[in-house]
Design a protein around this motif. Structure first.
Motif, PDB file in Angstrom:
ATOM      1  N   ARG A  39       0.852  -1.197   0.000  1.00  0.00           N
ATOM      2  CA  ARG A  39       0.000   0.000   0.000  1.00  0.00           C
ATOM      3  C   ARG A  39       0.887   1.247   0.000  1.00  0.00           C
ATOM      4  NH1 ARG A  39      -3.695  -0.939   5.114  1.00  0.00           N
ATOM      5  NH2 ARG A  39      -4.793   0.900   4.311  1.00  0.00           N
ATOM      6  N   TRP A  40       0.407   2.287  -0.719  1.00  0.00           N
ATOM      7  CA  TRP A  40       1.141   3.548  -0.835  1.00  0.00           C
ATOM      8  C   TRP A  40       0.455   4.636   0.000  1.00  0.00           C
ATOM      9  CZ3 TRP A  40       5.775   4.395  -3.096  1.00  0.00           C
ATOM     10  CH2 TRP A  40       6.244   3.465  -4.037  1.00  0.00           C
ATOM     11  N   PHE A  41       1.293   5.521   0.565  1.00  0.00           N
ATOM     12  CA  PHE A  41       0.795   6.659   1.337  1.00  0.00           C
ATOM     13  C   PHE A  41       1.611   7.898   0.986  1.00  0.00           C
ATOM     14  CE2 PHE A  41      -0.431   2.968   3.729  1.00  0.00           C
ATOM     15  CZ  PHE A  41      -1.682   3.272   4.249  1.00  0.00           C
ATOM     16  N   LYS A  42       0.903   9.045   0.959  1.00  0.00           N
ATOM     17  CA  LYS A  42       1.575  10.336   0.785  1.00  0.00           C
ATOM     18  C   LYS A  42       1.152  11.225   1.948  1.00  0.00           C
ATOM     19  CE  LYS A  42       1.714  12.244  -3.291  1.00  0.00           C
ATOM     20  NZ  LYS A  42       1.269  12.981  -4.521  1.00  0.00           N
TER      21      LYS A  42
ATOM     22  N   CYS B 167       5.882   3.377   1.385  1.00  0.00           N
ATOM     23  CA  CYS B 167       5.405   2.104   0.855  1.00  0.00           C
ATOM     24  C   CYS B 167       5.329   1.124   2.029  1.00  0.00           C
ATOM     25  CB  CYS B 167       6.372   1.609  -0.216  1.00  0.00           C
ATOM     26  SG  CYS B 167       6.214  -0.134  -0.624  1.00  0.00           S
ATOM     27  N   ARG B 168       4.145   0.565   2.266  1.00  0.00           N
ATOM     28  CA  ARG B 168       3.951  -0.305   3.423  1.00  0.00           C
ATOM     29  C   ARG B 168       3.599  -1.710   2.965  1.00  0.00           C
ATOM     30  NH1 ARG B 168      -0.501   1.131   7.935  1.00  0.00           N
ATOM     31  NH2 ARG B 168      -1.884  -0.123   6.622  1.00  0.00           N
ATOM     32  N   VAL B 169       4.292  -2.692   3.533  1.00  0.00           N
ATOM     33  CA  VAL B 169       4.083  -4.108   3.203  1.00  0.00           C
ATOM     34  C   VAL B 169       3.376  -4.778   4.372  1.00  0.00           C
ATOM     35  CG1 VAL B 169       5.192  -6.295   2.660  1.00  0.00           C
ATOM     36  CG2 VAL B 169       6.091  -4.153   1.704  1.00  0.00           C
ATOM     37  N   ASP B 170       2.218  -5.344   4.083  1.00  0.00           N
ATOM     38  CA  ASP B 170       1.456  -6.078   5.102  1.00  0.00           C
ATOM     39  C   ASP B 170       1.502  -7.571   4.780  1.00  0.00           C
ATOM     40  OD1 ASP B 170       0.495  -3.799   6.593  1.00  0.00           O
ATOM     41  OD2 ASP B 170      -0.836  -3.373   4.904  1.00  0.00           O
TER      42      ASP B 170
END
Length: 364
Positions: A87-90, A132-135
């Motif tokens: 998932r992407w975050f800004k 960038c988050r990896v779950d």
């Protein structure tokens, strides 16, 4: 089992336990426990080994990025089983419009997952943190995160702020040129009507500030502030209009004069002339505006004079009409002038008022 990583933990007629250390993907499979009795009893269990995803990495970023350029950032992680989620975050706000790709590794057990974020660089993104988050279920609710701080270069944004919204003659004004850009803009350039400032003694530039003292009408015009940096330049304009000094004075009250009126009939009559001197009132500079009001006594006097003159005119006109009674006829017998007396004149008359001559008399 002949593996030094596998140890027998407990063995009894009722329970048989083993432990496996340094678990790897090769340890995944079906395990069978047999109890050699008559008959032999067996039990089976399947061991599933999760592949822990590697720490993600963000690629595709070059610093700095010019405003308007397209950016493609890719986040990639390998070794996950099952495939991890990216998932992407800004700035802590999730970005949904991304591309997702999953590939099987060579061992045919784990996966390599990548995700691409595509967007146009904007000055509002300068300094933003893209993460960038990896779950994955193997991470025990503690995701792995990779971050990248964006650096966007853009042309200056210029704005002029005035210290005086209604400048008048004799006053001063300060114009401040605010410029924001990356890299930081160079010192700004002030111009008036497309040329240099015409009066450097009164028009003083100090950095981004233009000060004009003792304003007059010649200062009217368009003032431009221009800022530039290695990316480009930009400018904005301010139209200066110097207003007249505003003086608050009481309105001047003028009393109209009554002109002389002459009415002529059989008897010449001249009405008296009443003239009121023009009253000029000038406001005391120290007087309050709220203390002024109409002079009721003066207005009442004017109305009385007008009514009096009107009544006199009506009386004179009525008298004039009463004196004019019209005309009448006088009939005299012809030849009566030679009669010795009245009776003879009547007898000698040529008819009774038949051919009488009409005479008109007027009394004035």
């Amino acid at each position: 089992l002949r593996d030094n990583r596998i140890e027998l933990v407990r063995a009894s007629w009722h329970e048989l336990s083993i432990s496996v250390s340094d678990v790897s993907l090769s340890d995944e499979g079906q395990y069978t426990c047999s109890l050699f009795t008559m008959p032999v009893k067996t039990s089976k269990a399947f061991l599933t080994v999760l592949g822990v995803p590697e720490k993600p990495q963000i690629t595709g970023f070059t610093s700095p990025v010019m405003e308007g350029e397209r950016m493609q950032l890719t986040c990639k992680t390998s070794g996950s089983k099952p495939a991890a989620d990216i998932r992407w975050f800004k700035n802590d706000k999730e970005v949904k419009d991304v591309k997702y790709l999953k590939e099987e590794d060579a061992n045919r057990k784990t996966f390599t997952v990548s995700s691409t974020l595509d967007f146009l660089a904007d000055r509002n993104d300068d300094g933003a943190v893209v993460s960038c988050r990896v779950d994955h279920e193997s991470l025990n609710s503690t995701p792995q995160i990779a971050m990248q701080v964006l650096e966007i270069h853009y042309t200056p944004l210029v704005k002029i702020i005035s210290s005086n919204s209604w400048p008048e003659e004799g006053q001063s004004i300060i114009l401040t040129c605010e410029s924001k850009g990356k890299p930081v803009p160079e010192p700004v350039l002030w111009t008036k009507d497309g040329g240099e400032l015409p009066d450097p003694e009164r028009m003083v530039v100090n950095g981004r500030v233009l000060s004009i003292s003792f304003l007059n009408k010649t200062d009217n015009g368009t003032y431009r502030c221009e800022a530039k940096n290695p990316i480009g330049r930009n400018s904005t304009e301010y139209v200066l209009i110097v207003h007249d000094v505003f003086n608050t004075l009481l309105p001047t009250t003028v009393i109209p004069s009554l002109t002389t009126a002459t009415v002529t009939t059989t008897v010449a009559l001249t009405t008296s002339t009443t003239t009121s001197a023009t009253a000029n009132s000038t406001r005391d500079p120290n007087a309050l505006a709220g203390q002024t009001g109409p002079d009721h006594a003066l207005i009442g006097g004017i109305v009385a004079v007008v009514v009096f003159v009107t009544l006199c005119s009506i009386i004179l006109l009525g008298r004039y009409l009463a004196r004019h009674k019209g005309t009448y006829l006088t009939n005299e017998a012809k030849g009566a002038e030679d009669a010795p007396d009245a009776d003879t004149a009547i007898i000698n008359a040529e008819g009774s008022q038949v051919n009488a001559e009409e005479k008109k008399e007027y009394f004035i």
